[in-house]
Design a protein around this motif. Structure first.
Motif, PDB file in Angstrom:
ATOM      1  N   ASP A 131       0.848  -1.188   0.000  1.00 13.25           N
ATOM      2  CA  ASP A 131       0.000   0.000   0.000  1.00 13.25           C
ATOM      3  C   ASP A 131       0.890   1.248   0.000  1.00 13.25           C
ATOM      4  O   ASP A 131       0.980   1.966   0.999  1.00 13.25           O
ATOM      5  N   ASN A 132       1.594   1.492  -1.115  1.00 18.06           N
ATOM      6  CA  ASN A 132       2.442   2.677  -1.243  1.00 18.06           C
ATOM      7  C   ASN A 132       2.275   3.270  -2.636  1.00 18.06           C
ATOM      8  O   ASN A 132       1.482   2.780  -3.440  1.00 18.06           O
ATOM      9  N   GLU A 133       3.015   4.326  -2.924  1.00 19.23           N
ATOM     10  CA  GLU A 133       2.879   5.008  -4.216  1.00 19.23           C
ATOM     11  C   GLU A 133       3.200   4.101  -5.395  1.00 19.23           C
ATOM     12  O   GLU A 133       2.558   4.176  -6.431  1.00 19.23           O
ATOM     13  N   GLN A 134       4.179   3.251  -5.250  1.00 17.33           N
ATOM     14  CA  GLN A 134       4.575   2.369  -6.344  1.00 17.33           C
ATOM     15  C   GLN A 134       3.669   1.145  -6.464  1.00 17.33           C
ATOM     16  O   GLN A 134       3.600   0.536  -7.520  1.00 17.33           O
ATOM     17  N   GLY A 135       3.025   0.779  -5.388  1.00 22.36           N
ATOM     18  CA  GLY A 135       2.135  -0.372  -5.411  1.00 22.36           C
ATOM     19  C   GLY A 135       2.830  -1.697  -5.157  1.00 22.36           C
ATOM     20  O   GLY A 135       2.198  -2.745  -5.192  1.00 22.36           O
ATOM     21  N   GLY A 171      10.328   7.835   0.168  1.00 25.88           N
ATOM     22  CA  GLY A 171       9.230   6.881   0.111  1.00 25.88           C
ATOM     23  C   GLY A 171       9.176   6.041  -1.153  1.00 25.88           C
ATOM     24  O   GLY A 171       8.368   5.123  -1.245  1.00 25.88           O
ATOM     25  N   LEU A 172      10.020   6.327  -2.131  1.00 23.92           N
ATOM     26  CA  LEU A 172      10.096   5.521  -3.347  1.00 23.92           C
ATOM     27  C   LEU A 172      11.291   4.590  -3.257  1.00 23.92           C
ATOM     28  O   LEU A 172      12.365   4.992  -2.805  1.00 23.92           O
ATOM     29  N   GLN A 173      11.115   3.370  -3.693  1.00 18.24           N
ATOM     30  CA  GLN A 173      12.237   2.449  -3.756  1.00 18.24           C
ATOM     31  C   GLN A 173      12.883   2.589  -5.125  1.00 18.24           C
ATOM     32  O   GLN A 173      12.239   2.386  -6.156  1.00 18.24           O
ATOM     33  N   LEU A 174      14.147   2.963  -5.127  1.00 18.47           N
ATOM     34  CA  LEU A 174      14.907   3.134  -6.354  1.00 18.47           C
ATOM     35  C   LEU A 174      16.081   2.174  -6.346  1.00 18.47           C
ATOM     36  O   LEU A 174      16.493   1.680  -5.302  1.00 18.47           O
ATOM     37  N   ILE A 175      16.645   1.939  -7.521  1.00 19.22           N
ATOM     38  CA  ILE A 175      17.788   1.043  -7.667  1.00 19.22           C
ATOM     39  C   ILE A 175      19.037   1.875  -7.879  1.00 19.22           C
ATOM     40  O   ILE A 175      19.079   2.748  -8.744  1.00 19.22           O
ATOM     41  N   ARG A 176      20.063   1.589  -7.068  1.00 22.57           N
ATOM     42  CA  ARG A 176      21.359   2.249  -7.204  1.00 22.57           C
ATOM     43  C   ARG A 176      22.357   1.181  -7.623  1.00 22.57           C
ATOM     44  O   ARG A 176      22.401   0.087  -7.055  1.00 22.57           O
ATOM     45  N   PHE A 177      23.148   1.487  -8.638  1.00 20.77           N
ATOM     46  CA  PHE A 177      24.185   0.566  -9.088  1.00 20.77           C
ATOM     47  C   PHE A 177      25.465   0.868  -8.321  1.00 20.77           C
ATOM     48  O   PHE A 177      25.917   2.013  -8.296  1.00 20.77           O
ATOM     49  N   ALA A 178      26.056  -0.148  -7.717  1.00 25.16           N
ATOM     50  CA  ALA A 178      27.351   0.010  -7.060  1.00 25.16           C
ATOM     51  C   ALA A 178      28.419   0.002  -8.138  1.00 25.16           C
ATOM     52  O   ALA A 178      28.336  -0.764  -9.111  1.00 25.16           O
ATOM     53  N   ALA A 179      29.409   0.851  -7.976  1.00 26.71           N
ATOM     54  CA  ALA A 179      30.506   0.903  -8.945  1.00 26.71           C
ATOM     55  C   ALA A 179      31.293  -0.404  -8.865  1.00 26.71           C
ATOM     56  O   ALA A 179      31.415  -1.015  -7.810  1.00 26.71           O
ATOM     57  N   GLU A 180      31.823  -0.818  -9.998  1.00 38.12           N
ATOM     58  CA  GLU A 180      32.652  -2.012 -10.012  1.00 38.12           C
ATOM     59  C   GLU A 180      33.980  -1.694  -9.356  1.00 38.12           C
ATOM     60  O   GLU A 180      34.433  -0.556  -9.336  1.00 38.12           O
ATOM     61  N   SER A 181      34.616  -2.719  -8.813  1.00 34.04           N
ATOM     62  CA  SER A 181      35.909  -2.528  -8.160  1.00 34.04           C
ATOM     63  C   SER A 181      36.942  -2.093  -9.182  1.00 34.04           C
ATOM     64  O   SER A 181      37.038  -2.649 -10.272  1.00 34.04           O
ATOM     65  N   LEU A 182      37.720  -1.084  -8.820  1.00 39.06           N
ATOM     66  CA  LEU A 182      38.779  -0.586  -9.689  1.00 39.06           C
ATOM     67  C   LEU A 182      40.117  -0.936  -9.057  1.00 39.06           C
ATOM     68  O   LEU A 182      40.375  -0.576  -7.913  1.00 39.06           O
ATOM     69  N   GLY A 183      40.960  -1.630  -9.783  1.00 36.12           N
ATOM     70  CA  GLY A 183      42.269  -2.005  -9.246  1.00 36.12           C
ATOM     71  C   GLY A 183      43.214  -0.816  -9.273  1.00 36.12           C
ATOM     72  O   GLY A 183      43.289  -0.080 -10.250  1.00 36.12           O
ATOM     73  N   SER A 184      43.950  -0.579  -8.187  1.00 32.28           N
ATOM     74  CA  SER A 184      44.928   0.499  -8.152  1.00 32.28           C
ATOM     75  C   SER A 184      46.308  -0.086  -8.384  1.00 32.28           C
ATOM     76  O   SER A 184      46.494  -1.290  -8.452  1.00 32.28           O
ATOM     77  N   SER A 185      47.303   0.771  -8.478  1.00 30.94           N
ATOM     78  CA  SER A 185      48.650   0.305  -8.769  1.00 30.94           C
ATOM     79  C   SER A 185      49.214  -0.560  -7.649  1.00 30.94           C
ATOM     80  O   SER A 185      50.076  -1.385  -7.874  1.00 30.94           O
ATOM     81  N   SER A 186      48.725  -0.404  -6.410  1.00 27.83           N
ATOM     82  CA  SER A 186      49.218  -1.213  -5.303  1.00 27.83           C
ATOM     83  C   SER A 186      48.479  -2.545  -5.185  1.00 27.83           C
ATOM     84  O   SER A 186      48.745  -3.312  -4.275  1.00 27.83           O
ATOM     85  N   GLY A 187      47.522  -2.799  -6.093  1.00 28.96           N
ATOM     86  CA  GLY A 187      46.799  -4.059  -6.076  1.00 28.96           C
ATOM     87  C   GLY A 187      45.555  -4.024  -5.216  1.00 28.96           C
ATOM     88  O   GLY A 187      44.871  -5.020  -5.098  1.00 28.96           O
ATOM     89  N   GLU A 188      45.265  -2.899  -4.560  1.00 28.85           N
ATOM     90  CA  GLU A 188      44.065  -2.792  -3.738  1.00 28.85           C
ATOM     91  C   GLU A 188      42.878  -2.466  -4.624  1.00 28.85           C
ATOM     92  O   GLU A 188      43.018  -1.900  -5.690  1.00 28.85           O
ATOM     93  N   SER A 189      41.712  -2.811  -4.169  1.00 31.11           N
ATOM     94  CA  SER A 189      40.504  -2.475  -4.923  1.00 31.11           C
ATOM     95  C   SER A 189      39.661  -1.517  -4.103  1.00 31.11           C
ATOM     96  O   SER A 189      39.638  -1.573  -2.876  1.00 31.11           O
ATOM     97  N   LYS A 190      38.984  -0.620  -4.797  1.00 32.15           N
ATOM     98  CA  LYS A 190      38.140   0.363  -4.147  1.00 32.15           C
ATOM     99  C   LYS A 190      36.748   0.266  -4.745  1.00 32.15           C
ATOM    100  O   LYS A 190      36.587   0.030  -5.929  1.00 32.15           O
ATOM    101  N   THR A 191      35.736   0.450  -3.901  1.00 32.72           N
ATOM    102  CA  THR A 191      34.366   0.425  -4.366  1.00 32.72           C
ATOM    103  C   THR A 191      33.705   1.707  -3.942  1.00 32.72           C
ATOM    104  O   THR A 191      33.759   2.087  -2.794  1.00 32.72           O
ATOM    105  N   SER A 192      33.077   2.377  -4.893  1.00 35.38           N
ATOM    106  CA  SER A 192      32.370   3.622  -4.591  1.00 35.38           C
ATOM    107  C   SER A 192      30.896   3.337  -4.461  1.00 35.38           C
ATOM    108  O   SER A 192      30.316   2.619  -5.258  1.00 35.38           O
TER     109      SER A 192
END
Length: 112
Positions: free
Chosen positions: A64-68, A86-107
């Motif tokens: 029982d909401n605006e989207q149904g 009050g609206l359910q939306l979809i957010r895409f997580a950024a893919e992991s980006l490899g850095s020069s030190s081999g670590e990965s970051k996620t935004s």
């Protein structure tokens, strides 16, 4: 009162699909549709979310909401459900980006 639900699964153990097929029909692989009570829906979702393993699952049911409808998700996924006024939306997580030190970051910043 019974209402229609949709459960979509990806890469879940075989027993999850078997349990869902007792209550719902599977018109195509990993997609389950049916009309069940709220209690059965919640019990099915508890079983699915506890057994999803490395896969993922999405439950869509009327509300029982605006989207149904309401979305529930479980497991590892790139798409995340967020509440925006009050609206359910979809957010895409950024893919992991490899850095020069081999670590990965996620935004996961939300742009408003």
């Amino acid at each position: 009162m019974a209402s229609m639900i949709v459960i979509s699964t990806t890469a879940v153990p075989d027993h999850v699909g078997g349990a869902l097929s007792r209550w719902l029909i599977e018109p195509c692989p990993g997609l389950f549709v049916g009309t069940v009570s709220a209690r059965v829906r919640d019990e099915l979702w508890s079983a699915v979310s506890a057994s999803v393993g490395d896969g993922m699952a999405v439950l869509i049911n009327p509300a029982d909401n605006e989207q149904g409808f309401v979305l529930r998700t479980s497991g590892q996924r790139r798409r995340h459900v967020i509440d925006f006024d009050g609206l359910q939306l979809i957010r895409f997580a950024a893919e992991s980006l490899g850095s020069s030190s081999g670590e990965s970051k996620t935004s996961s910043a939300i742009v408003k």
